[in-house]
Scaffold this motif. Structure first.
Motif, PDB file in Angstrom:
ATOM      1  N   LYS A  88       0.863  -1.176   0.000  1.00  0.00           N
ATOM      2  CA  LYS A  88       0.000   0.000   0.000  1.00  0.00           C
ATOM      3  C   LYS A  88       0.900   1.226   0.000  1.00  0.00           C
ATOM      4  N   LYS A  89       0.630   2.155  -0.911  1.00  0.00           N
ATOM      5  CA  LYS A  89       1.376   3.403  -0.965  1.00  0.00           C
ATOM      6  C   LYS A  89       0.387   4.540  -0.786  1.00  0.00           C
ATOM      7  N   GLY A  90       0.364   5.105   0.414  1.00  0.00           N
ATOM      8  CA  GLY A  90      -0.632   6.129   0.712  1.00  0.00           C
ATOM      9  C   GLY A  90      -2.016   5.508   0.733  1.00  0.00           C
ATOM     10  N   ILE A  91      -2.864   5.951  -0.206  1.00  0.00           N
ATOM     11  CA  ILE A  91      -4.217   5.412  -0.289  1.00  0.00           C
ATOM     12  C   ILE A  91      -4.383   4.490  -1.504  1.00  0.00           C
ATOM     13  N   ILE A  92      -3.258   4.099  -2.119  1.00  0.00           N
ATOM     14  CA  ILE A  92      -3.287   3.248  -3.306  1.00  0.00           C
ATOM     15  C   ILE A  92      -2.841   1.833  -2.922  1.00  0.00           C
ATOM     16  N   TYR A  93      -3.635   0.849  -3.312  1.00  0.00           N
ATOM     17  CA  TYR A  93      -3.376  -0.544  -2.968  1.00  0.00           C
ATOM     18  C   TYR A  93      -3.040  -1.330  -4.233  1.00  0.00           C
ATOM     19  N   ARG A  94      -1.938  -2.062  -4.185  1.00  0.00           N
ATOM     20  CA  ARG A  94      -1.540  -2.905  -5.313  1.00  0.00           C
ATOM     21  C   ARG A  94      -1.841  -4.361  -4.982  1.00  0.00           C
ATOM     22  N   ARG A  95      -2.371  -5.087  -5.994  1.00  0.00           N
ATOM     23  CA  ARG A  95      -2.732  -6.496  -5.807  1.00  0.00           C
ATOM     24  C   ARG A  95      -2.301  -7.296  -7.037  1.00  0.00           C
ATOM     25  N   GLU A  96      -1.825  -8.523  -6.804  1.00  0.00           N
ATOM     26  CA  GLU A  96      -1.396  -9.416  -7.877  1.00  0.00           C
ATOM     27  C   GLU A  96      -2.404 -10.548  -8.064  1.00  0.00           C
ATOM     28  N   ILE A  97      -2.512 -11.024  -9.288  1.00  0.00           N
ATOM     29  CA  ILE A  97      -3.355 -12.169  -9.616  1.00  0.00           C
ATOM     30  C   ILE A  97      -2.567 -13.075 -10.551  1.00  0.00           C
ATOM     31  N   ILE A  98      -2.588 -14.369 -10.294  1.00  0.00           N
ATOM     32  CA  ILE A  98      -1.965 -15.330 -11.187  1.00  0.00           C
ATOM     33  C   ILE A  98      -2.986 -16.422 -11.511  1.00  0.00           C
ATOM     34  N   VAL A  99      -3.095 -16.746 -12.789  1.00  0.00           N
ATOM     35  CA  VAL A  99      -4.057 -17.747 -13.251  1.00  0.00           C
ATOM     36  C   VAL A  99      -3.300 -18.909 -13.884  1.00  0.00           C
ATOM     37  N   ARG A 100      -3.596 -20.128 -13.430  1.00  0.00           N
ATOM     38  CA  ARG A 100      -2.927 -21.327 -13.912  1.00  0.00           C
ATOM     39  C   ARG A 100      -3.948 -22.331 -14.441  1.00  0.00           C
ATOM     40  N   ASP A 101      -3.474 -23.266 -15.257  1.00  0.00           N
ATOM     41  CA  ASP A 101      -4.351 -24.340 -15.712  1.00  0.00           C
ATOM     42  C   ASP A 101      -4.280 -25.504 -14.733  1.00  0.00           C
ATOM     43  N   LYS A 102      -4.962 -26.607 -15.063  1.00  0.00           N
ATOM     44  CA  LYS A 102      -5.029 -27.751 -14.148  1.00  0.00           C
ATOM     45  C   LYS A 102      -3.677 -28.420 -13.950  1.00  0.00           C
ATOM     46  N   ASN A 103      -2.726 -28.149 -14.870  1.00  0.00           N
ATOM     47  CA  ASN A 103      -1.381 -28.703 -14.749  1.00  0.00           C
ATOM     48  C   ASN A 103      -0.412 -27.734 -14.086  1.00  0.00           C
ATOM     49  N   ASP A 104      -0.965 -26.644 -13.550  1.00  0.00           N
ATOM     50  CA  ASP A 104      -0.208 -25.617 -12.830  1.00  0.00           C
ATOM     51  C   ASP A 104       0.634 -24.741 -13.765  1.00  0.00           C
ATOM     52  N   GLU A 105       0.349 -24.771 -15.062  1.00  0.00           N
ATOM     53  CA  GLU A 105       1.049 -23.902 -16.003  1.00  0.00           C
ATOM     54  C   GLU A 105       0.417 -22.513 -15.971  1.00  0.00           C
ATOM     55  N   VAL A 106       1.241 -21.479 -15.943  1.00  0.00           N
ATOM     56  CA  VAL A 106       0.743 -20.105 -15.842  1.00  0.00           C
ATOM     57  C   VAL A 106       0.140 -19.657 -17.166  1.00  0.00           C
ATOM     58  N   MET A 107      -1.094 -19.154 -17.107  1.00  0.00           N
ATOM     59  CA  MET A 107      -1.784 -18.641 -18.284  1.00  0.00           C
ATOM     60  C   MET A 107      -1.569 -17.133 -18.406  1.00  0.00           C
ATOM     61  N   PHE A 108      -1.822 -16.397 -17.314  1.00  0.00           N
ATOM     62  CA  PHE A 108      -1.512 -14.975 -17.312  1.00  0.00           C
ATOM     63  C   PHE A 108      -1.323 -14.480 -15.886  1.00  0.00           C
ATOM     64  N   VAL A 109      -0.630 -13.356 -15.787  1.00  0.00           N
ATOM     65  CA  VAL A 109      -0.438 -12.694 -14.496  1.00  0.00           C
ATOM     66  C   VAL A 109      -0.958 -11.273 -14.624  1.00  0.00           C
ATOM     67  N   ALA A 110      -1.421 -10.710 -13.514  1.00  0.00           N
ATOM     68  CA  ALA A 110      -2.018  -9.381 -13.566  1.00  0.00           C
ATOM     69  C   ALA A 110      -1.745  -8.612 -12.284  1.00  0.00           C
ATOM     70  N   THR A 111      -1.817  -7.309 -12.410  1.00  0.00           N
ATOM     71  CA  THR A 111      -1.675  -6.397 -11.279  1.00  0.00           C
ATOM     72  C   THR A 111      -2.797  -5.369 -11.333  1.00  0.00           C
ATOM     73  N   THR A 112      -3.390  -5.083 -10.194  1.00  0.00           N
ATOM     74  CA  THR A 112      -4.373  -4.005 -10.111  1.00  0.00           C
ATOM     75  C   THR A 112      -3.910  -2.969  -9.099  1.00  0.00           C
ATOM     76  N   PHE A 113      -4.255  -1.717  -9.374  1.00  0.00           N
ATOM     77  CA  PHE A 113      -4.073  -0.625  -8.423  1.00  0.00           C
ATOM     78  C   PHE A 113      -5.458  -0.089  -8.088  1.00  0.00           C
TER      79      PHE A 113
END
Length: 247
Positions: A88-113
Motif C-alpha cells: 500500500k502506498k498512501g491510499i493506493i493498494y496494489r494487488r497481484e493475480i496469477i491464473v494457472r491451468d489444471k497442470n499448474d502452467e501459468v496462463m496470465f499474471v495481472a496487477t491491479t491498483f
C-alpha cells in the motif's frame, strides 16, 4: 491474526460468451476473470464492497489494471487463480493475480491498483480510520506496472462517438470497469480483432468516472505492435480511460 492470502484458490470457467468467433478470449473477459477473483477474495477476507458500504460508505475503485499473457486460455476449460496484496502506498493498494491451468502452467499474471471512493463526495477517500485498518505485508510483484499512464505528445484519431446507457451503470453509480474492455474491443481495427489471440499484454487506466447519459469520443492510435485507445468525455481535456494493447 494476519491473513495468509496464498491459501485461497479460485476456480475460473471460460465460457463461450468470453471468446470471440475465432475462439480467442476477448479483452473484457480478462477483466471479468480478474475482477471476479478479486471480488470473491475480498469477500473472503472481509473487505468486500457490501461491507465497505455498510461500515464506511466507501467502495473499492479500480485505478488501473495490467496483465501479461503467457499462454492463451480456451473456451470450456477450467483454470485456477490466486491473488494477494503486495503493498500500500498512501491510499493506493496494489494487488497481484496469477491464473494457472489444471497442470499448474501459468496462463496470465495481472496487477491491479485500487483505492476507495467516498460515495458521498465522489472523491477518493482519505479516511484514516479505514486506511489504517487495512494492512498487508509486502509480497512478490509479478510484473512491471504503474497506476497511471502518460500520453504527452501522442496524436490520436477519432474512431467513434458513444453514449453511456443506463444499463451500463453499476451499484456505485458509474460505468462498471468491465465495460471498458468492451469499448476498447469495439474500437479496434478488424486487423487487430483478428489477432486478439496474439495479445501479449493489456493495460487499462481509469482516469475519470463515466456516468449515465454522458457522451464520449473513442480515439485510437497504433503501430505494428501497440494500440492505444482512449475515451474522451465531451468538453473534458483529460481522458476518462485509456487502454493499451501490445501484440
Amino acid at each position: 491474526m494476519a491473513i495468509n492470502e496464498f491459501e485461497f484458490r479460485y476456480p475460473i470457467q471460460v465460457d463461450t460468451n468470453m471468446v470471440n468467433e475465432n475462439g480467442h478470449v476477448k479483452l473484457a473477459s480478462y477483466q471479468e476473470i480478474i475482477m471476479s477473483v478479486v471480488e470473491r477474495h475480498l469477500e473472503k477476507i472481509n473487505l468486500g464492497v457490501p461491507y465497505l458500504i455498510a461500515q464506511f460508505n466507501l467502495s473499492w475503485v479500480l485505478m488501473s489494471m495490467s496483465l501479461e499473457i503467457k499462454k492463451h486460455m480456451q473456451s470450456g476449460e477450467t483454470y485456477y487463480a490466486t491473488t494477494w496484496a503486495t503493498h500500500k502506498k498512501g491510499i493506493i493498494y496494489r494487488r497481484e493475480i496469477i491464473v494457472r491451468d489444471k497442470n499448474d502452467e501459468v496462463m496470465f499474471v495481472a496487477t491491479t491498483f485500487s483505492s476507495v471512493l467516498d460515495l458521498k463526495t465522489r472523491r477518493l477517500s482519505l479516511d484514516k480510520a479505514f486506511h489504517n485498518s487495512v494492512q498487508f505485508p509486502d509480497s512478490e510483484e509479478l510484473l512491471s506496472a504503474e497506476s497511471r499512464i502518460k500520453l504527452d505528445g501522442i496524436e490520436f484519431e477519432k474512431v467513434d462517438t458513444r453514449k453511456v446507457y443506463p444499463s451500463w451503470i453499476d451499484n456505485v453509480g458509474h460505468v462498471n470497469n468491465m465495460r471498458y474492455g468492451e469499448l476498447a474491443y469495439d474500437a479496434l481495427s478488424d486487423k487487430n480483432i483478428a489477432r486478439i489471440g496474439e495479445l501479449k499484454r493489456m493495460e487499462i487506466y481509469f482516469v475519470g468516472e463515466l456516468r449515465a447519459n454522458k457522451t464520449f469520443d473513442m480515439l485510437s492510435t497504433s503501430d505494428d505492435d501497440n494500440v492505444l485507445i482512449k475515451g474522451m468525455l465531451e468538453g473534458e481535456e483529460t481522458p476518462a480511460f485509456v487502454v493499451k494493447c501490445l501484440f
